[in-house]
Write an enzyme that holds these catalytic residues in place. Structure first.
Site, PDB file in Angstrom:
ATOM      1  N   ARG A   1       5.029  72.661 -46.519  1.00 34.06           N
ATOM      2  CA  ARG A   1       4.135  71.515 -46.736  1.00 34.06           C
ATOM      3  C   ARG A   1       2.720  71.730 -46.204  1.00 34.06           C
ATOM      4  NH1 ARG A   1       7.109  66.607 -44.408  1.00 34.06           N
ATOM      5  NH2 ARG A   1       8.344  68.145 -43.285  1.00 34.06           N
TER       6      ARG A   1
ATOM      7  N   THR B   1      18.610  75.033 -37.879  1.00 32.95           N
ATOM      8  CA  THR B   1      18.191  75.243 -36.490  1.00 32.95           C
ATOM      9  C   THR B   1      19.309  75.849 -35.633  1.00 32.95           C
ATOM     10  OG1 THR B   1      18.688  72.896 -36.139  1.00 32.95           O
ATOM     11  CG2 THR B   1      16.378  73.474 -36.447  1.00 32.95           C
TER      12      THR B   1
HETATM   13  C1  UD1 Z   1      14.718  68.927 -36.509  1.00 40.97           C
HETATM   14  C2  UD1 Z   1      16.025  68.293 -36.021  1.00 40.97           C
HETATM   15  C3  UD1 Z   1      15.858  66.783 -35.931  1.00 40.97           C
HETATM   16  C4  UD1 Z   1      14.702  66.445 -35.032  1.00 40.97           C
HETATM   17  C5  UD1 Z   1      13.436  67.148 -35.516  1.00 40.97           C
HETATM   18  C6  UD1 Z   1      12.331  66.950 -34.502  1.00 40.97           C
HETATM   19  C7  UD1 Z   1      17.791  69.720 -36.846  1.00 40.97           C
HETATM   20  C8  UD1 Z   1      18.840  69.919 -37.882  1.00 40.97           C
HETATM   21  N1  UD1 Z   1      17.072  68.627 -36.948  1.00 40.97           N
HETATM   22  O1  UD1 Z   1      14.509  68.460 -37.839  1.00 40.97           O
HETATM   23  O2  UD1 Z   1      17.059  66.219 -35.403  1.00 40.97           O
HETATM   24  O3  UD1 Z   1      14.497  65.052 -35.016  1.00 40.97           O
HETATM   25  O4  UD1 Z   1      13.649  68.570 -35.620  1.00 40.97           O
HETATM   26  O5  UD1 Z   1      11.126  67.515 -34.955  1.00 40.97           O
HETATM   27  O6  UD1 Z   1      17.661  70.509 -35.957  1.00 40.97           O
HETATM   28  N2  UD1 Z   1      13.648  76.584 -37.915  1.00 40.97           N
HETATM   29  C9  UD1 Z   1      14.024  77.899 -37.887  1.00 40.97           C
HETATM   30  N3  UD1 Z   1      15.021  78.306 -38.694  1.00 40.97           N
HETATM   31  C10 UD1 Z   1      15.690  77.473 -39.523  1.00 40.97           C
HETATM   32  C11 UD1 Z   1      15.288  76.120 -39.549  1.00 40.97           C
HETATM   33  C12 UD1 Z   1      14.293  75.692 -38.729  1.00 40.97           C
HETATM   34  O7  UD1 Z   1      13.463  78.697 -37.146  1.00 40.97           O
HETATM   35  O8  UD1 Z   1      16.599  77.929 -40.217  1.00 40.97           O
HETATM   36  C13 UD1 Z   1      12.558  76.139 -37.039  1.00 40.97           C
HETATM   37  C14 UD1 Z   1      11.355  75.658 -37.796  1.00 40.97           C
HETATM   38  O9  UD1 Z   1      10.443  76.720 -38.001  1.00 40.97           O
HETATM   39  C15 UD1 Z   1      10.780  74.593 -36.892  1.00 40.97           C
HETATM   40  C16 UD1 Z   1      12.011  74.068 -36.150  1.00 40.97           C
HETATM   41  O10 UD1 Z   1      13.015  75.039 -36.281  1.00 40.97           O
HETATM   42  O11 UD1 Z   1       9.876  75.145 -35.968  1.00 40.97           O
HETATM   43  C17 UD1 Z   1      12.478  72.734 -36.683  1.00 40.97           C
HETATM   44  O12 UD1 Z   1      12.856  72.889 -38.033  1.00 40.97           O
HETATM   45  P1  UD1 Z   1      12.604  71.775 -39.128  1.00 40.97           P
HETATM   46  O13 UD1 Z   1      13.131  72.255 -40.430  1.00 40.97           O
HETATM   47  O14 UD1 Z   1      11.187  71.355 -39.078  1.00 40.97           O
HETATM   48  O15 UD1 Z   1      13.575  70.632 -38.598  1.00 40.97           O
HETATM   49  P2  UD1 Z   1      13.414  69.098 -38.857  1.00 40.97           P
HETATM   50  O16 UD1 Z   1      13.856  68.779 -40.219  1.00 40.97           O
HETATM   51  O17 UD1 Z   1      12.064  68.658 -38.452  1.00 40.97           O
END
Ligand code: UD1
Ligand code: CA
Length: 454
Positions: free
Chosen positions: A13, A77
């Protein structure tokens, strides 16, 4: 303590070719801020989980204390944390930070670690103004945390919960390893959710603490350019607030940008729209006019800077008078009470005390003595198209307006250079040197008259 920073996401995004965590807050990558905060906790191990734009991220933030774990596919995550686990030991705990939540404070993380202790799970939560899209903290009637539910998996009733998961956890390492192995991706997004470890802990009778922070801004993440801009403003507001607390006068704390380190003495006054980059030091009683950009600059006490100046890699002495529209380029060193006025450019030059160049001049590769006056339109011709040469102007010299000093050249002590001179040879001390066609007047000369057209 071992720390994992999750930074493998693409940041779709942001609509940018640059990996999300490399976008700047206060002039530095988002991830650099989080790494610094993590370092302040002196972790035994510090690991970044990276994926998208991987090599670029590693190159930008490589440091001897950072370990890197690659997550080839972004499966969630929980899966991301699992990639870091081979680098971690089972002793102690693991703190998980989000690579896109840059304003979290060291004190908040230290308090979270203290709440977790050696054998509890602690999650940082906040009462969100707008919880949409975030994980909700589900509690039982007694107020104990039961689990975390993602927005997309939540019931309407759960969506009404305002307490949200910041994504930041502190978890006993050995237990975390076990729980990550048991995560499933049977959920609305088909991802391995880290927050699912909360329900697992509860099922095993491990205490889970939801530690609420009062500052929502600390937990805000960056997913869009609008959020990047919003967090930049919050961060700048915090920096300005700290300066105000320290006694600096900032005419409008909403109109200042500090992209580096700004060190201020007593009774410094900063007008609106100034930008500070690198390391900037303002001495006591410095007054900075509106809309100036200062990068790696030291300004001596009681110096006045009028609006619209640009200073880079320069040192300004005390009691200086600069601007408006003054430009100091790298290698400029001004001593006490030097005046640099409008449309004057100084580069790689030293100017001694009480000297002045008040209007429209270029001083490049010059050594200028004390009490020198450089007139309007005077320039050093320092570049012959191949090499740069120095101009030396000794104490008490007077350089008339519109003079060209063709370097290498020296103006002796107390010399006067007549206006319009093109100085190609050294000018002796105390003498008047002038090179200019002699002025002639023709008496009886008649202006041409317009011929009458028929
Ligand atoms: C996540 C949380 C949510 C929380 C929110 C707060 C989960 C499933 N959800 O959601 O409960 O309220 O953060 O901001 O954890 N990332 C990786 N690898 C992956 C996926 C994500 O490294 O496979 C990293 C992303 O780069 C980012 C962070 O983890 O820095 C959070 O990932 P994102 O997809 O933004 O999670 P949210 O949907 O925001
Ligand atoms: Ca996020």
């Amino acid at each position: 303590m071992q720390i994992a920073i999750l930074a493998a996401g693409q940041g779709k995004r942001m609509n940018s070719a640059r990996p999300k965590v490399l976008h700047p807050i206060a002039g530095r990558p988002i991830l650099a801020h989080i790494l610094d905060t993590a370092r302040s906790l002196s972790p035994r191990k510090l690991c970044v989980v990276y994926g998208h734009g991987g090599e670029q991220v590693r190159a930008a933030l490589a440091a001897p204390d950072v370990l890197w774990a690659h997550q080839a596919q972004q499966l969630g995550t929980g899966h991301a944390v699992a990639q870091a686990m081979p680098l971690f030991e089972d002793q102690g705990s693991v703190m998980i930070l989000m690579g896109d939540v840059p304003l979290i404070r060291p004190a908040t993380l230290a308090a979270l670690a203290a709440a977790a202790g050696p054998d509890r799970v602690a999650v940082l939560t906040v009462l969100a103004t707008d919880p949409k899209g975030l994980g909700r903290i589900v509690r039982d009637e007694a107020g104990r945390v039961v689990r975390i539910v993602e927005d997309k998996d939540a019931t309407a009733e759960e969506r009404a919960i305002r307490e949200i998961n910041s994504g930041i956890f502190c978890v006993p390492a050995g237990r975390l390893r076990g729980w990550l192995g048991k995560l499933s991706n049977h959920n609305a997004q088909g991802e391995y959710y880290l927050p699912d470890i909360v329900a697992m802990a509860v099922a095993e009778g491990i205490e889970v603490i939801a530690q609420q922070t009062e500052h929502e801004w600390e937990t805000l993440g960056i997913n869009t350019k609008a959020q990047l801009a919003a967090l930049e403003r919050i961060h700048q507001h915090n920096l300005a607030a700290a300066l105000l607390d320290a006694g600096v006068t900032i005419l409008d704390p909403a109109r200042i940008d500090i992209r580096g380190e700004l060190i201020c003495g007593r009774d410094v006054e900063i007008d609106v729209g100034c930008v500070f980059e690198g390391r900037v030091e303002l001495g006591d009683d410095v007054k900075l006019g509106a809309y100036s950009v200062l990068r790696n600059v030291k300004v001596g006490a009681a110096t006045r800077v009028a609006p619209f100046c640009h200073f880079e890699d320069a040192e300004i002495g005390p009691s200086g008078v600069l601007g408006p529209f003054a430009r100091l380029r790298p290698g400029t060193v001004l001593a006490e009470d030097v005046h640099i006025g409008n449309f004057v450019e100084v580069k790689n030059s030293q100017i001694a005390a009480h000297s002045k160049a008040n209007h429209l001049a270029y001083v490049g590769d010059a050594t200028v003595g004390s009490r020198v006056n450089i007139g309007a339109g005077a320039i050093t011709c320092n570049y012959d198209g191949a090499n740069k040469h120095r101009t030396i102007i000794e104490d008490d010299a007077f350089i008339g307006s519109d003079t060209q000093l063709v370097a290498p050249v020296r103006v002796g002590k107390g010399a006067t250079i007549g206006a319009g001179t093109t100085l190609t040879r050294d000018a002796p001390a105390d003498a008047l040197t002038v090179s200019r066609a002699r002025q002639t007047s023709f008496t009886g000369w008649q202006r041409p008259k317009r011929l009458d057209k028929k």
